[in-house]
Each structure stands twice: as structure tokens, then as C-alpha cells.
Design a protein around this motif. Structure first.
Motif, PDB file in Angstrom:
ATOM      1  N   LEU A 105       0.842  -1.204   0.000  1.00  0.00           N
ATOM      2  CA  LEU A 105       0.000   0.000   0.000  1.00  0.00           C
ATOM      3  C   LEU A 105       0.870   1.244   0.000  1.00  0.00           C
ATOM      4  O   LEU A 105       1.892   1.292   0.684  1.00  0.00           O
ATOM      5  N   GLY A 106       0.447   2.242  -0.758  1.00  0.00           N
ATOM      6  CA  GLY A 106       1.075   3.548  -0.631  1.00  0.00           C
ATOM      7  C   GLY A 106       0.558   4.213   0.623  1.00  0.00           C
ATOM      8  O   GLY A 106      -0.514   3.870   1.120  1.00  0.00           O
ATOM      9  N   ARG A 107       1.294   5.135   1.151  1.00  0.00           N
ATOM     10  CA  ARG A 107       0.852   5.807   2.368  1.00  0.00           C
ATOM     11  C   ARG A 107      -0.272   6.778   2.040  1.00  0.00           C
ATOM     12  O   ARG A 107      -0.097   7.678   1.225  1.00  0.00           O
ATOM     13  N   LYS A 108      -1.415   6.568   2.661  1.00  0.00           N
ATOM     14  CA  LYS A 108      -2.577   7.418   2.391  1.00  0.00           C
ATOM     15  C   LYS A 108      -2.568   8.610   3.348  1.00  0.00           C
ATOM     16  O   LYS A 108      -2.613   8.456   4.563  1.00  0.00           O
ATOM     17  N   LEU A 109      -2.489   9.780   2.782  1.00  0.00           N
ATOM     18  CA  LEU A 109      -2.516  10.985   3.611  1.00  0.00           C
ATOM     19  C   LEU A 109      -3.951  11.322   3.974  1.00  0.00           C
ATOM     20  O   LEU A 109      -4.859  11.181   3.160  1.00  0.00           O
ATOM     21  N   PRO A 110      -4.170  11.757   5.208  1.00  0.00           N
ATOM     22  CA  PRO A 110      -5.540  12.055   5.631  1.00  0.00           C
ATOM     23  C   PRO A 110      -6.131  13.255   4.912  1.00  0.00           C
ATOM     24  O   PRO A 110      -5.421  14.184   4.537  1.00  0.00           O
ATOM     25  N   ASP A 111      -7.446  13.205   4.701  1.00  0.00           N
ATOM     26  CA  ASP A 111      -8.149  14.339   4.099  1.00  0.00           C
ATOM     27  C   ASP A 111      -8.236  15.473   5.112  1.00  0.00           C
ATOM     28  O   ASP A 111      -8.411  15.241   6.311  1.00  0.00           O
ATOM     29  N   THR A 112      -8.117  16.687   4.620  1.00  0.00           N
ATOM     30  CA  THR A 112      -8.236  17.853   5.510  1.00  0.00           C
ATOM     31  C   THR A 112      -9.106  18.919   4.845  1.00  0.00           C
ATOM     32  O   THR A 112      -9.340  18.886   3.641  1.00  0.00           O
ATOM     33  N   LEU A 113      -9.549  19.861   5.667  1.00  0.00           N
ATOM     34  CA  LEU A 113     -10.283  21.026   5.176  1.00  0.00           C
ATOM     35  C   LEU A 113      -9.448  22.273   5.439  1.00  0.00           C
ATOM     36  O   LEU A 113      -8.685  22.324   6.408  1.00  0.00           O
ATOM     37  N   SER A 114      -9.612  23.260   4.600  1.00  0.00           N
ATOM     38  CA  SER A 114      -8.980  24.558   4.863  1.00  0.00           C
ATOM     39  C   SER A 114      -9.782  25.277   5.938  1.00  0.00           C
ATOM     40  O   SER A 114     -10.911  24.885   6.268  1.00  0.00           O
ATOM     41  N   VAL A 115      -9.223  26.347   6.475  1.00  0.00           N
ATOM     42  CA  VAL A 115      -9.941  27.144   7.480  1.00  0.00           C
ATOM     43  C   VAL A 115     -11.231  27.692   6.877  1.00  0.00           C
ATOM     44  O   VAL A 115     -12.287  27.713   7.527  1.00  0.00           O
ATOM     45  N   GLU A 116     -11.166  28.105   5.604  1.00  0.00           N
ATOM     46  CA  GLU A 116     -12.342  28.647   4.926  1.00  0.00           C
ATOM     47  C   GLU A 116     -13.431  27.583   4.774  1.00  0.00           C
ATOM     48  O   GLU A 116     -14.625  27.867   4.908  1.00  0.00           O
TER      49      GLU A 116
END
Length: 298
Positions: A105-116
Motif C-alpha cells: 500500500l502507498g501511504r494514504k494521507l488524511p483528508d483535511t479542510l482549509s480554514v475557509e
């Protein structure tokens, strides 16, 4: 030994000796129960002490058609842990998963939201309803303190130490930690407590629970997911948003603004700094600017 007995012993071991929470135990045993269902559906009568690696391999081939590589890897890991327990307790001599390889598996980066985007999520809340005030306090707490969803639903009034600027959080394995809470987050919790919660008919046993549903009982994890999913849809966010997205956003925004990784680890309640280090990979441009700003040979 029957599968039912083996699973019962395994759950007891996870609860008493490993000190894991009920939710974690469910996750640990879910994949073993999937194997048991497969054996029953295919009328394969074999005990957990006698099952061989070829039987496990057939099961893996079967589920490979239904799930992605990441889920398959998780199932293999869950089964490996279960059979390692049986070996540890001398029910078996070997682990049938020893020769079963997990998919790469490739390393899955977590989803994030911007401040906006987080502001847009909060702006989508209908504050004309009692649930709206509660939901705003929930979103502000998840993002403001970086909590797991189970940590939020378990939060109690007696865990709030606002004068000191902290809340006490009960994390994985019933481990407790103090997390700083900003004045802004305190304000929204207090608004909910004073104007909504204080007028509710609270059911017996939930008097100390902070966030309650309409019936005066503790909110479920599923309900928190539903609340956030609806808000994401109403705000027009074109992303898959969950309570964990807010936790990831909390950590990422702290790092982007120069917070120490070790401090973020303590606030998130990660047992190992390695888990927290995933956030280092999220914004390489920010790390480059840090290097240019602070390194003596910049």
C-alpha cells in the motif's frame, strides 16, 4: 475449540489484558467474524485450532473480489492478531497467517479542510433550532480540540475544566489526557449548555453527558457522522467529510502555523510520534518555508 468460544476468550483478553475500549474490540474481532461467516456459508467445518494457511488463503482470494487492497490488508492484519493470540495461549503451534502476504500500500494521507472550508461547514448550521446550537458546539469542539468521535460522545460535564483552559479526554485504551480548549470553543459549549441542554428532559444515567440527542441520551457515533455529512452537503463542500477530517485538519493547521510535533502528539493522544509524523508529509511547501526561515545556512 469452537469459534464462538475462541472469540469470547479473545474479546476478554483484549478488554482485560490489553485494556482496549469496546469500539476497538469490535474492530479487532470484526474480520474474524467475517472469516467465520465465510466458513459457514461454504459449509467448511474446521476449528480455529485446526484451520490451515491454505484455508485462510482461499478466504483471502474470496474477499479480494469484493474489497480494495487497503481493506484486504486490514483483514489480514486482524486475522493475524487473532491467531497470534491463539498461539500465545497454546491453542495452536503456528499462525496460519505467517505465510500470507499483505498487499503493498502507498501511504494514504488524511483528508483535511482549509480554514475557509471549516467556516463554510459551520455557516451551514441552522441556528434557529436547538439542534443547531448543539451541532455548532460539536463542530467547534471536534476541530478546536482535535478529538476522535468516540472521545466527543463520551465527553462529560465533569471533564470540563474551563477555568484552567482544559478538558479531560478519555481516549483509546481508556487513557486520559488533558487537551487545551480555546475561549471561542468554550463560548459555544456554554451557549449550548445554558440555552439548550439546561431545558432538556435528560434521561437517567446521562446527567453528566455533555452532548445529548433529542431524547436526552448520549449521541451515537453514527449520528455525529450523519450531522457532519449533512452539513458538508448543505455547505457545498465537494469532499468526503467525517469527524476524523476535522481532527486531521486540527493537526495540520497547528503544524502549518509552527506548532511542535511532540505537542501535537500529546494533544491528539497518539501513543507513538510515528503516527503523528504523517502530518509532516501534508504540506511540503510549508516545511520548505520553515527551513528557509530558520536554518542557519538558509
Amino acid at each position: 475449540m469452537k469459534w464462538e468460544n475462541a472469540l469470547q476468550d479473545y474479546r476478554r483478553y483484549l478488554r482485560i489484558e490489553r485494556g482496549l475500549s469496546a469500539n476497538t474490540i469490535v474492530n479487532y474481532t470484526f474480520d474474524v467474524e467475517k472469516l467465520v461467516r465465510y466458513l459457514e456459508e461454504h459449509e467448511i467445518i474446521i476449528s480455529p485450532c485446526e484451520i490451515k494457511d491454505e484455508d485462510i488463503q482461499q478466504f483471502i482470494y474470496h474477499i479480494a473480489k469484493q474489497v480494495n487492497a487497503r481493506t484486504r490488508s486490514r483483514i489480514i492484519s486482524g486475522l493475524r492478531n487473532f491467531f497470534s493470540y491463539l498461539v500465545f495461549e497454546d491453542y495452536r503451534k503456528t499462525n496460519p497467517l505467517d505465510l500470507v502476504e499483505s498487499p503493498r500500500l502507498g501511504r494514504k494521507l488524511p483528508d483535511t479542510l482549509s480554514v475557509e472550508e471549516i467556516d463554510a461547514l459551520i455557516a451551514a448550521i441552522d441556528l434557529s433550532t436547538p439542534e443547531g446550537e448543539r451541532n455548532r458546539a460539536i463542530i467547534e469542539t471536534l476541530y478546536g480540540c482535535g478529538l476522535r468521535v468516540s472521545e466527543l460522545t463520551d465527553l462529560r460535564l465533569s471533564d470540563l475544566f474551563f477555568e484552567e483552559g482544559f478538558i479531560m479526554v478519555t481516549g483509546k485504551g481508556e487513557k486520559q489526557r488533558f487537551v487545551p480548549i480555546a475561549d471561542e470553543t468554550q463560548k459555544y459549549i456554554n451557549l449550548y449548555r445554558q440555552h439548550i441542554r439546561s431545558h432538556m428532559d435528560i434521561q437517567k444515567g446521562f446527567e453528566d453527558t455533555l452532548f445529548l440527542n433529542r431524547r436526552g441520551k448520549k449521541l451515537t457515533r453514527a449520528m455525529i457522522f450523519t450531522i457532519i455529512k449533512r452539513l458538508a452537503g448543505n455547505s457545498g463542500l465537494n469532499k468526503k467529510v467525517s469527524p476524523h477530517t476535522l481532527r486531521h485538519s486540527f493537526a495540520t493547521h497547528l503544524l502549518e502555523n509552527g506548532a511542535d510535533l511532540r505537542a501535537i502528539q500529546q494533544m491528539l493522544g497518539h501513543a507513538s510520534i510515528t503516527t503523528t509524523e504523517i502530518y509532516v508529509h501534508m504540506d511540503r511547501s510549508h516545511l520548505k518555508s520553515i527551513m528557509e526561515q530558520f536554518h542557519p545556512r538558509r
